[in-house]
Scaffold this motif. Structure first.
Motif, short mmCIF file in Angstrom:
data_model
loop_
_atom_site.label_atom_id
_atom_site.label_comp_id
_atom_site.label_asym_id
_atom_site.label_seq_id
_atom_site.Cartn_x
_atom_site.Cartn_y
_atom_site.Cartn_z
N THR A 1 0.87 -1.19 0.00
CA THR A 1 0.00 0.00 0.00
C THR A 1 0.90 1.23 0.00
N ASP A 2 0.62 2.17 -0.90
CA ASP A 2 1.48 3.35 -0.94
C ASP A 2 0.83 4.56 -0.30
N ILE A 3 -0.50 4.70 -0.45
CA ILE A 3 -1.21 5.83 0.18
C ILE A 3 -2.50 5.30 0.82
N GLU A 4 -2.72 5.70 2.05
CA GLU A 4 -3.96 5.34 2.76
C GLU A 4 -4.93 6.51 2.71
N MET A 5 -6.07 6.29 2.06
CA MET A 5 -7.11 7.32 2.02
C MET A 5 -8.28 6.85 2.88
N GLY A 6 -9.22 7.80 3.20
CA GLY A 6 -10.37 7.27 3.93
C GLY A 6 -10.89 8.13 5.03
N THR A 7 -11.66 9.12 4.69
CA THR A 7 -12.17 10.02 5.71
C THR A 7 -13.04 9.29 6.73
N GLU A 8 -13.69 8.19 6.30
CA GLU A 8 -14.61 7.50 7.22
C GLU A 8 -13.90 7.08 8.51
#
Ligand code: GLC
Length: 751
Positions: A282-289
């Motif tokens: 995984t290179d970038i973790e996104m996820g406002t939740e």
């Protein structure tokens, strides 16, 4: 040493990224630019602190990931979605009020696939890239290329059907067109995210052969042939590990075998473990939740934020893993508008709307026609248009793929615009959607209670629809012709985002039964008026056995975008000759599909893909199951003939040529489909597999020769035990036709 460098850069930091510097790399991704970037990337990484590197590996707001201001490294800016640039969210999780984000709303993914027109893939991606650039985005979160394993998946409309070769061919053009604008494409969701039910946790049990032959190929195509710059992980697990940080998917296959040098971003909140995310690609973790409070986010809580920093500082994981991620992110930045000037974008220009129109025209599929179509407007005094979907707007529904469309021409508007004053057009809604909980896959949590608040009394709704139906029948009785527009819908008005839904994210359908009483309505309209054409919209098929036999003409329009109503009218009245072909098999009931009859759907905790490679026509044709309309099927207002099959063999390459002739009296387009049959195989293989196609536009009487190149990959299978691609020598049959069950030319070759 590092401090000296600090000082140096602090003074001349801007030099690294001065506009002239970024500018003089010029547009696009010339190899020179890339080589320069690699050199710069290494020097930049050497200057960064560990904190600064970690800051780039996770979200800094709803749709941005961290930059390094000290070194003039900007944030990376993402936007949905696969068929249009989504509402402006700013740094929060809600669309900004009063912001001018109106954009071009293209036909949805399965419409694009239904064109079988590879030029459209490129032009479609080009529009998306140009508008994303104008909106200041660096990464567009599309194409969606998950295989249609079950017709019940709520997001089938976003994807490109049941066949990996077709999906890959259309997606490669899309990616190239998009990235030529300097915006990164982001193929999703890698991999085997083929249902919405329990999507955050479901554990897919699947063989490596099925992964490599069915669920990987479209992703492999966008990497190997599309040079895609980013990929999105999926929520689900595969064989016990989360796909977003799956060692086999990311390290062995994607970045290993396929040599992917771009960025793997998570789906929003799909990272579930710091150590795995750092080690397994995984290179970038996104996820406002993930955040407690959407509007007061603390991104340091992310798995790839402080916890990752601590894991590196403790020495548990080597910093080189972080450096590789930062290298990939900076490489993407150099390739895109983030750090390279790709010129200005445009939005809502006529050229973009023209692409929406042309894709809609070629994506609409004529499935049945006894000659009723095309309608002759000068033979009609009164035309009845019936059905809720004739006036419903779709652009802003469906979940994350929603688009703030500049406009959306509905079927009723398209028909009225086309016939003008010559015809009296009368409209009746015929039925009104209502929220019948018993029709949806299990709804959980507060969303369920919210949607129950909006729950209309189902009985009240049904009796209201009785009245609407009666009104529609009366209209049908006195009209010269009737056009019914029904089918599926996205989520309902008044429902929470994505809730209470059919074709939308976060929900699957429970069955293919026509909803809101439409089946009875169609039957009664057919009885009331023999000149009735049925148009259905939706991301997949519906049950047909009770209404299709008495229906003279049936057109499937998917969700055809902002110009869809115009394209539909042009087809119904013959100004455009339909040329769409099904990218999925239309069987009658969901239980007929192998994901239900052999495998599991949607499973419970785990879901067993026991059908393996036998998905879609690979199953229906091999097991000789009845279907209503086969994969690749679509009618025209003219007729075509296939002849002169010619194969030339060179080693394991086979050049396939055939002649297609328009034998009718009007222009039209046909799709020559090339299938491979391997009767000598030492393992079980589908009776045929699509390995090439070409669409040809032909004037009446005109002939053209199509040419398709087959190579080793066209004949190979993934060995279930040896776990590698194998091409066996032996006899292969090349089949050419215009659907998986309409094969006109065959010839054997020995390879
Ligand atoms: C959603 C979707 C994904 C989308 C992302 C950002 O959960 O699964 O397709 O791009 O989150 O909205």
């Amino acid at each position: 040493m590092r401090n000296v460098l600090f000082m140096l850069v602090a003074i001349t930091g801007s030099v690294l990224f001065s506009s002239c510097d970024a500018g003089n790399e010029g547009a696009g991704t010339s190899p020179a630019a890339n080589e320069v970037s690699e050199a710069k990337i290494d020097s930049l990484i050497a200057l960064m602190t560990l904190e600064e590197k970690i800051g780039m590996l996770h979200a800094s707001s709803s749709f941005t990931s961290g930059g390094v201001p000290r070194l003039n490294i900007p944030e990376l800016v993402f936007s949905d979605g696969p068929h249009g640039v989504r509402h402006e969210h700013g740094r929060g999780w809600h669309a900004l009020e009063g912001y001018d984000d109106r954009s071009t709303y293209l036909p949805v993914g399965i419409s694009l696939a239904s064109t079988w027109n590879q030029d459209f893939g490129y032009r479609y991606g080009e529009v998306l890239g140009n508008e994303a650039k104008e909106r200041g985005k660096n990464v567009l979160l599309g194409p969606g290329i998950n295989i249609l394993r079950s017709p019940l998946n709520g997001r089938n409309f976003e994807y490109m059907g049941e066949d990996p070769f077709l999906a890959g061919a259309m997606a490669v053009g899309y990616v190239r067109g998009l990235q030529a604008q300097g915006v990164a494409a982001n193929a999703k969701h890698y991999a085997a995210n083929n249902q919405e039910t329990d999507r955050h946790n479901i554990d897919v049990q699947i063989s490596k052969r099925a992964l490599h032959e069915i669920y990987f190929p479209a992703f492999r195509a966008v990497v190997k042939d599309g040079d895609i710059w980013s990929i999105m992980g999926a929520y689900n697990k595969i064989n016990g590990q989360y796909t977003t940080h799956h060692e086999y998917l990311n390290n062995v296959v994607l970045k290993g075998e396929w040599g992917f040098d771009g960025v793997v971003i998570s789906d929003w909140a799909s990272v579930k473990d710091t150590r795995e995310a750092l080690l397994f690609g995984t290179d970038i973790e996104m996820g406002t939740e993930l955040l407690r409070d959407f509007d007061n986010p603390v991104y340091e809580e992310f798995y790839m934020a402080r916890p990752a920093l601590e894991m590196i500082e403790s020495g548990e994981i080597d910093e080189s893993y972080v450096d590789d991620k930062v290298r990939r992110i900076l490489r993407l930045m150099y390739r895109t508008t983030a750090l390279t000037d790709h010129g200005p974008g445009q939005r809502n220009v006529e050229e973009h709307q023209q692409v929406a129109l042309e894709v809609a025209r070629e994506g609409i599929v004529l499935l049945k026609n006894d000659g009723l179509l095309p309608l002759e407007k000068n033979e009609i005094r009164t035309l009845a248009v019936i059905g809720h979907n004739a006036t419903r707007l779709f652009a802003e529904r469906g979940g994350s793929s929603q688009v703030p469309a500049l406009y959306e021409i509905t079927p009723l508007e398209g028909i009225m615009n086309l016939v003008g004053d010559d015809v009296e057009v009368v409209y009746a809604e015929g039925y009104e959607p209502y929220y019948d909980e018993s029709l949806f896959s299990d709804i959980r949590g507060d969303a369920a209670s919210q949607s129950r608040e909006n729950l209309r009394d189902v009985e009240l709704a049904r009796s209201a629809n009785e009245g609407l139906m009666q009104e529609a029948i009366e209209l049908a009785e006195r009209a010269d012709a009737v056009i019914f527009v029904g089918g599926w819908i996205h989520g309902h008005e008044g429902m929470p985002w994505g809730e209470g839904t059919y074709d939308a994210e976060a929900r699957d359908k429970l069955n293919l039964k026509l909803i809101f009483g439409q089946e009875e309505l169609i039957q009664r309209i057919n009885a009331a008026n023999e000149n009735t054409a049925v148009v259905l919209m939706g991301g997949s098929n519906v049950e047909m056995e009770n209404w299709l036999p008495d229906t003279r003409a049936y057109v499937h329009a998917w969700y055809p975008g902002m110009e869809g109503g115009r394209a539909l009218a042009e087809i119904l009245f013959g100004e455009v000759n339909p040329s769409g072909k099904l990218p999925m098999t239309f069987a009658n009931s969901h239980e007929d599909y192998p994901s239900h009859s052999i495998g599991e759907f949607p499973g419970e905790g785990t879901v067993d893909y026991a059908e393996g490679i036998y998905v879609g026509y690979r199953y229906f044709d091999t097991y000789e199951r009845d279907v209503f309309f086969p994969f690749g099927f679509g009618l025209s207002y003219t007729s075509f003939e296939f002849s002169d099959l010619n194969l030339s063999v060179d080693g394991s390459k086979v050049r396939v040529r055939a002649t297609v002739t328009n034998t009718g009296d009007r222009e039209g387009a046909e799709v020559a489909q090339v299938y491979v049959h391997a009767p000598d195989a030492s393992v079980d293989r589908p009776i045929r597999e699509l390995k090439g196609f070409q669409k040809v536009h032909l004037e009446a009487g005109e002939s053209k020769t199509i040419e398709v190149e087959l190579d080793e990959s066209s004949f190979s299978y993934y060995h279930p035990e040896e776990l590698r691609w194998v091409m066996e020598s032996g006899t292969y049959q090349i089949q050419v036709g215009n659907s998986s069950r309409d094969i006109f030319l065959t010839e054997n070759v020995d390879l």
